[in-house]
Design a protein around this motif. Structure first.
Motif, PDB file in Angstrom:
ATOM      1  N   ALA A 129      67.204  46.620  21.602  1.00 40.61           N
ATOM      2  CA  ALA A 129      67.893  45.407  22.067  1.00 40.61           C
ATOM      3  C   ALA A 129      67.005  44.580  22.995  1.00 40.61           C
ATOM      4  CB  ALA A 129      69.185  45.800  22.778  1.00 40.61           C
ATOM      5  N   ARG A 130      66.315  45.236  23.927  1.00 44.34           N
ATOM      6  CA  ARG A 130      65.528  44.520  24.948  1.00 44.34           C
ATOM      7  C   ARG A 130      64.370  43.752  24.331  1.00 44.34           C
ATOM      8  NH1 ARG A 130      64.767  48.546  27.638  1.00 44.34           N
ATOM      9  NH2 ARG A 130      62.598  49.140  27.240  1.00 44.34           N
ATOM     10  N   HIS A 131      63.712  44.363  23.351  1.00 46.89           N
ATOM     11  CA  HIS A 131      62.538  43.730  22.745  1.00 46.89           C
ATOM     12  C   HIS A 131      62.878  43.000  21.449  1.00 46.89           C
ATOM     13  CE1 HIS A 131      59.707  45.489  25.570  1.00 46.89           C
ATOM     14  NE2 HIS A 131      60.296  46.653  25.415  1.00 46.89           N
ATOM     15  N   GLY A 132      64.164  43.001  21.072  1.00 53.14           N
ATOM     16  CA  GLY A 132      64.558  42.296  19.856  1.00 53.14           C
ATOM     17  C   GLY A 132      63.907  42.877  18.611  1.00 53.14           C
ATOM     18  N   LEU A 133      63.890  44.213  18.517  1.00 52.26           N
ATOM     19  CA  LEU A 133      63.247  44.861  17.376  1.00 52.26           C
ATOM     20  C   LEU A 133      64.170  44.771  16.160  1.00 52.26           C
ATOM     21  CD1 LEU A 133      61.842  48.086  19.118  1.00 52.26           C
ATOM     22  CD2 LEU A 133      60.830  45.799  18.984  1.00 52.26           C
ATOM     23  N   ASP A 134      63.776  44.010  15.177  1.00 55.21           N
ATOM     24  CA  ASP A 134      64.576  43.801  13.968  1.00 55.21           C
ATOM     25  C   ASP A 134      64.318  44.952  13.003  1.00 55.21           C
ATOM     26  OD1 ASP A 134      66.011  42.839  11.836  1.00 55.21           O
ATOM     27  OD2 ASP A 134      64.503  41.356  11.252  1.00 55.21           O
ATOM     28  N   CYS A 135      65.045  46.072  13.181  1.00 56.22           N
ATOM     29  CA  CYS A 135      64.752  47.282  12.403  1.00 56.22           C
ATOM     30  C   CYS A 135      66.006  47.909  11.807  1.00 56.22           C
ATOM     31  CB  CYS A 135      64.003  48.296  13.266  1.00 56.22           C
ATOM     32  SG  CYS A 135      64.921  48.874  14.711  1.00 56.22           S
ATOM     33  N   ASP A 136      67.097  47.148  11.673  1.00 53.29           N
ATOM     34  CA  ASP A 136      68.334  47.638  11.050  1.00 53.29           C
ATOM     35  C   ASP A 136      68.849  48.907  11.747  1.00 53.29           C
ATOM     36  OD1 ASP A 136      67.996  45.575   9.187  1.00 53.29           O
ATOM     37  OD2 ASP A 136      66.867  46.881   7.818  1.00 53.29           O
ATOM     38  N   PHE A 137      68.805  48.909  13.072  1.00 49.58           N
ATOM     39  CA  PHE A 137      69.241  50.068  13.858  1.00 49.58           C
ATOM     40  C   PHE A 137      70.759  50.217  13.742  1.00 49.58           C
ATOM     41  CE2 PHE A 137      70.580  52.364  17.606  1.00 49.58           C
ATOM     42  CZ  PHE A 137      69.556  53.264  17.866  1.00 49.58           C
ATOM     43  N   GLU A 138      71.225  51.393  13.266  1.00 48.77           N
ATOM     44  CA  GLU A 138      72.652  51.695  13.128  1.00 48.77           C
ATOM     45  C   GLU A 138      72.904  53.100  13.667  1.00 48.77           C
ATOM     46  OE1 GLU A 138      74.500  50.228   9.167  1.00 48.77           O
ATOM     47  OE2 GLU A 138      72.500  50.984   8.662  1.00 48.77           O
ATOM     48  N   PRO A 203      62.281  52.266   8.945  1.00 46.60           N
ATOM     49  CA  PRO A 203      61.159  52.822   9.714  1.00 46.60           C
ATOM     50  C   PRO A 203      59.955  51.900   9.830  1.00 46.60           C
ATOM     51  CG  PRO A 203      61.385  53.933   7.603  1.00 46.60           C
ATOM     52  CD  PRO A 203      62.591  53.075   7.755  1.00 46.60           C
ATOM     53  N   ALA A 204      59.616  51.193   8.766  1.00 47.43           N
ATOM     54  CA  ALA A 204      58.461  50.289   8.840  1.00 47.43           C
ATOM     55  C   ALA A 204      58.742  49.134   9.792  1.00 47.43           C
ATOM     56  CB  ALA A 204      58.109  49.760   7.452  1.00 47.43           C
ATOM     57  N   LYS A 205      59.958  48.572   9.720  1.00 48.22           N
ATOM     58  CA  LYS A 205      60.300  47.476  10.624  1.00 48.22           C
ATOM     59  C   LYS A 205      60.297  47.923  12.074  1.00 48.22           C
ATOM     60  CE  LYS A 205      62.956  44.379   7.628  1.00 48.22           C
ATOM     61  NZ  LYS A 205      64.283  43.721   7.424  1.00 48.22           N
ATOM     62  N   LEU A 206      60.658  49.191  12.326  1.00 51.91           N
ATOM     63  CA  LEU A 206      60.580  49.700  13.694  1.00 51.91           C
ATOM     64  C   LEU A 206      59.134  49.713  14.166  1.00 51.91           C
ATOM     65  CD1 LEU A 206      61.761  51.000  16.236  1.00 51.91           C
ATOM     66  CD2 LEU A 206      61.647  53.223  15.067  1.00 51.91           C
ATOM     67  N   ALA A 207      58.221  50.202  13.324  1.00 55.61           N
ATOM     68  CA  ALA A 207      56.803  50.232  13.706  1.00 55.61           C
ATOM     69  C   ALA A 207      56.266  48.819  13.924  1.00 55.61           C
ATOM     70  CB  ALA A 207      55.990  50.955  12.631  1.00 55.61           C
ATOM     71  N   TRP A 208      56.584  47.908  13.017  1.00 59.69           N
ATOM     72  CA  TRP A 208      56.094  46.533  13.164  1.00 59.69           C
ATOM     73  C   TRP A 208      56.688  45.866  14.407  1.00 59.69           C
ATOM     74  CZ3 TRP A 208      57.600  45.540   7.376  1.00 59.69           C
ATOM     75  CH2 TRP A 208      56.702  46.224   6.555  1.00 59.69           C
ATOM     76  N   GLY A 209      57.953  46.166  14.685  1.00 65.42           N
ATOM     77  CA  GLY A 209      58.572  45.603  15.885  1.00 65.42           C
ATOM     78  C   GLY A 209      57.943  46.141  17.156  1.00 65.42           C
TER      79      GLY A 209
END
Length: 475
Positions: A129-138, A203-209
């Protein structure tokens, strides 16, 4: 699922005819361009080696702890290209590869380990949330499902045991009817739903974020920059790269499955190749046929287990079962593709979800996991405390690598914290023997695990001996 049922042939290989042998997560038009390679000489306070979750969390937290710290990260290929972009996206609170493994190995610390793991997952959610990581976190949790009567009995007994030990908060036992109300498969006989202990991510979007967050905080990131050698240099350390090098006061190694720059650490891990399939997006009718409205991650209870989950665009990822160790422990790109495993996984998928007959797979891929003999990460330092390392996450590193990053930074600071005081952090797993003993032992263990699955979970003498020695093999 009974091994006999899973081995039936029903033209399931046709479902793989259009499958691309690339990781679904990395096959994304939004994949960021890599940063430039390092050329010339760099100096910094902290050098992080490795651009997967381990290195990215270390660089990010280092800057959050001390914004003035000068941090450089080098990655041999591209951020997130290896295990961090190929896994199933199960971000678990457990630091010990599951509660059972942690309770067996560190019974006196298990409550503290569970508390730290829960706090670590909360911190990941906050960072997203703080860094706006667009990683489909559920944060949907995970259900461990039983597919055989003996597994259902074991799940119920295990639930009673952890309740008695005060370790079942947020965990719900589901009988056959209740588990099929969540996800409908004719093979499901019982389940344990950990409602808060697992989140699903891309997982890839988390790494890129995480990479974008590091760059925003001033971390200098160099991709296509493998670290070739590590040696002392004055009061600090020097790392050689193909076109230059980095001199740093301290170094954190997050290379995991790849050969560690501290040679004595290498015998503690072996590469194990794991494989996964991704379906085409399911229609509304297909989704309704299986339920799954709460979008939990799932894993079955066999020794040779499957893991499966829904993606944001309503595909099913289906992976696991085979855990392939290449002789000599080599990490090679050709091992990332294994059609015989894909065919096996496709058959298992349609046994689990026969109502999805006709669904096709669009992606099929594999990747190496850094497995250690105790299944969960180990930590240490070298070169008089100027180098720290963490490795051996054994397929459960999406969440635990953030905790490992905190441990490495604590160790480099020479601080005794609640993390570094843990026996889990202060101890090491047993190393794997050299070849041909490693391959022989792993092959015998795999055969024994398959035999146990086929014979009501009964563990033979070899497995019981490995249990007593605290040795294991897993992906």
């Amino acid at each position: 699922m009974a091994p006999g049922a899973m081995s039936r042939s029903n033209d399931w290989t046709k479902s793989l005819s259009d499958a691309q042998p690339v990781p679904y997560w990395l096959d994304d038009p939004g994949r960021p361009r890599p940063e430039a390679a390092l050329t010339g000489a760099e100096t910094c306070d902290l050098l992080v080696v490795g651009g997967g979750y381990s290195g990215l969390w270390t660089a990010l937290i280092a800057k959050e702890r001390d914004p003035g710290r000068d941090v450089v990260l080098v990655e041999g290929r591209e951020v997130g290209w290896a295990a961090s972009g190929r896994n199933g996206g199960f971000c678990a609170a457990s630091l010990t590869h599951g509660l059972s493994n942690g309770l067996t190995r560190w019974p006196d610390e298990i409550h503290k380990l569970e508390e730290l793991g829960a706090r670590n997952l909360d911190a990941i959610e906050e960072a997203v949330a703080r860094h706006g990581l667009d990683c489909d976190f559920e944060r949907t949790g995970e259900i461990d499902v039983a597919t055989e009567p003996y597994q259902a009995r074991e799940l119920e007994e295990w639930y009673g045991e952890i309740r008695a030990k005060g370790l079942a908060e947020g965990i719900e036992y589901l009988d056959a009817e209740a588990v099929r109300e969540q996800v409908d498969s004719p093979t499901f006989r019982a389940g344990l739903w950990d409602r808060r202990g697992v989140a699903m991510v891309n997982p890839a979007k988390l790494a890129w974020g995480l990479k974008r967050a590091c760059l925003a905080l001033g971390v200098r990131v160099y991709e296509h920059t493998p670290a070739l050698a590590l040696k002392p240099y004055g009061a600090g350390m020097a790392v050689r790269t193909p076109y230059g090098g980095v001199r740093a006061r301290t170094v954190a190694l997050g290379t995991n499955v790849f050969p560690n720059l501290v040679r004595r650490v290498r015998s503690y891990t072996v590469p194990v190749y794991d494989y996964a399939l991704m379906t085409e997006p399911l229609s509304e009718e297909q989704l309704a046929s299986i339920g799954w409205k709460n979008r939990q991650g799932l894993g079955d209870s066999a020794n040779q287990f499957h893991y499966f989950r829904l993606s944001a665009d309503h595909r099913i990822l289906w992976g696991g079962y085979d855990a392939v160790y290449p002789y000599g422990g080599r990490v090679r790109a050709e091992y990332d593709d294994r059609p015989e495993t894909y065919a096996k996984l496709a058959g298992h998928f349609f046994t689990c979800f026969p109502q999805l007959e006709g669904v096709r797979f669009t992606h099929a891929w594999g990747g190496a996991i850094d497995t250690c003999s105790r299944f969960s990460a180990f930590f240490g330092t070298a070169h008089q405390g100027k180098v720290a390392y963490a490795a051996g996450y054994t397929g459960l590193g999406v969440g635990a690598t953030r905790f490992g990053a905190e441990v490495m930074l604590d160790l480099l600071a020479g601080e005794r914290t609640e993390r570094t005081a843990l026996e889990m952090v202060r101890s090491k797993p047993l190393p794997f023997p050299p070849e041909p003993f490693a391959w022989t032992g792993i092959a015998l263990t795999k055969w024994s695990l398959a035999r146990a699955d086929a014979h009501g979970g009964r563990r033979n003498l070899w497995l019981r001996t490995m249990d007593r020695l605290g040795l294991g093999f897993d992906s």
